[in-house]
Design an enzyme around this catalytic site. Sequence first.
Site, PDB file in Angstrom:
ATOM      1  N   LYS A 171       0.999  -1.208  -0.357  1.00  0.00           N
ATOM      2  CA  LYS A 171      -0.142  -0.367   0.184  1.00  0.00           C
ATOM      3  C   LYS A 171       0.657   1.598  -0.191  1.00  0.00           C
ATOM      4  O   LYS A 171       0.421   2.312  -0.698  1.00  0.00           O
ATOM      5  CB  LYS A 171      -1.096  -0.169   1.283  1.00  0.00           C
ATOM      6  CG  LYS A 171      -1.950  -1.026   0.904  1.00  0.00           C
ATOM      7  CD  LYS A 171      -2.831  -0.897   1.391  1.00  0.00           C
ATOM      8  CE  LYS A 171      -4.251  -2.380   1.686  1.00  0.00           C
ATOM      9  NZ  LYS A 171      -4.190  -3.413   1.950  1.00  0.00           N
TER      10      LYS A 171
HETATM   11  C1  LIG Z   1      -4.918  -4.715   1.142  1.00  0.00           C
HETATM   12  C2  LIG Z   1      -3.252  -5.761   0.817  1.00  0.00           C
HETATM   13  C3  LIG Z   1      -4.182  -7.401  -0.187  1.00  0.00           C
HETATM   14  C4  LIG Z   1      -5.313  -6.895  -0.632  1.00  0.00           C
HETATM   15  O1  LIG Z   1      -5.054  -5.883  -1.776  1.00  0.00           O
HETATM   16  P1  LIG Z   1      -5.888  -4.764  -2.657  1.00  0.00           P
HETATM   17  O2  LIG Z   1      -5.807  -4.010  -3.300  1.00  0.00           O
HETATM   18  O3  LIG Z   1      -7.704  -4.917  -1.544  1.00  0.00           O
HETATM   19  O4  LIG Z   1      -6.676  -6.044  -3.857  1.00  0.00           O
HETATM   20  C5  LIG Z   1      -3.310  -8.111  -0.223  1.00  0.00           C
HETATM   21  N1  LIG Z   1      -1.944  -8.164   0.556  1.00  0.00           N
HETATM   22  C6  LIG Z   1      -2.146  -7.200   1.558  1.00  0.00           C
HETATM   23  C7  LIG Z   1      -0.267  -7.190   2.418  1.00  0.00           C
HETATM   24  C8  LIG Z   1      -2.618  -5.866   1.494  1.00  0.00           C
HETATM   25  O5  LIG Z   1      -2.430  -4.741   2.800  1.00  0.00           O
END
Ligand SMILES: *Cc1c(COP(=O)(O)O)cnc(C)c1O
Length: 481
Positions: free
Chosen positions: A124
């Site tokens: 993120k």
């Molecule tokens: C947010 C997240 C996901 C999922 O990503 P999306 O964009 O919601 O599909 C997967 N793995 C981790 C570690 C995350 O923080």
Amino acid sequence: MRYLSTRGHNAQQTFSEILLGGLAADGGLYLPEKYPQVTTAQLDAWRGLSYADLAFEVLSLYCDDIPPVDLKALVKKTYTAEVYSNGRADDSAKDITPIHWLGDEAGTRLGLLSLSNGPTLAFKDMAMQLLGNLFEYTLNKRGQELNILGATSGDTGSAAEYAMRGKKGVRVFMLSPKGKMSAFQVAQMYSLQDENIYNIAIDGVFDDAQDIVKAVSNDHAFKAQQKIGTVNSINWARVVAQVVYYFQGYLLATKNSTEKVSFCVPSGNFGNVCAGHIARMMGLPIEKLVVATNENDVLDEFFKTGVYRARQSAETFHTTSPSMDISKASNFERFVYDLVGRDPVRTAKMFQDVETKGGFDLSKDDAYKTISQYGFVSGKSTHANRLETIRDIHAKYSVVIDTHTADGVKVARENLQANVPMLVLETALPIKFAETIQEALGRSPDRPAAFIGIEDQPQRVAEMPADVNQVKAFVAKHTGL
Ligand SMILES: *Cc1c(COP(=O)(O)O)cnc(C)c1O
């Protein structure tokens, strides 16, 4: 470039106009009116660019209302080896999202696209860090300020705080459930001493914190007066920032721009893989987009059957890949809009049905038959699969992967094709989910040097009962508005 809503009723907006907002006024999500096309010659010209320069090329196609010199400065400031070098001992940090090749399986190369070397050790950061700089830039230009209110059970809140810390014109008020996060996650967030970051620990669980955020958002007068905004995953700028690393992964994995590459994406709200879909629509030679889910398999079910059925909270499991524990996928509407031929009336109807009837059924629809043209396939992984995959990758390649990435590797292996390299998106580093690594390997994962001893640093947090009025009073007191 103009942006329209998947539900169709909006006046068309520019990038800067949709940057600070969330949903379109009609409840839809923003998408560009068309996907800019990237030719083979252009891809070849982009080989060897730094990540920041590549980001500039891709983002210029979408943010054409930001002067190029300003956009260039923003991406250069965001994508530095210094910000994205956590936990890496080698010099690959300059690639920002380097590939870590595991080895050859089923006649092709299997690798991890490392997206988790930013400040909070999860993917993120890739988009959120850019968002922090874009917000500061845009707010300053407009002479505005913004107060971000959010609730977190871990990943999103810390990524937002690390992106917004010290940014002018922005404050973050982040609610978290007291005593419900790991000591590592708590320390990551609460040890921030920046004046514009406010951690609020709520007596209650995550849902209580989330309910407070919803209640505040529904108080339109308070929201307007206090200039409240969000940074959730439906934000278009976050999606488009993620498109860049599909290009980077592709360019690092290939020698010429006619080769194909597949990507496997551990998925929750469909934000990450939606960016892959957009990269593919732009002409990036992606063979398959493999959607990997955990036990919360609403997306796997859709791709396998054409039936989209949002889950009730009682059927939403708490798993050991918690950032993928979703009942419905908030970015999915963007793909469905493309799938039904960009028909806003149909899209609006289907997603109203999700709210009123719990889902929709495309199994007998012509649109569902075209799904393979978009490259999508899917699979699912369970706690037992995660443990097994973490052990196997460690035994075969001496690499420790986190639980979400393990879901990806498990499903990627079911979709390997000879001579088409498969990149699994590494969405977090294992230290964030140390308990499960301990369960799988009998030892804790390595901790990046920058995080040694963070639990002992002083913490800055306000504690409060789960009470909307107290949260509102706290926000108002600190904004002075
Ligand atoms: C947010 C997240 C996901 C999922 O990503 P999306 O964009 O919601 O599909 C997967 N793995 C981790 C570690 C995350 O923080």
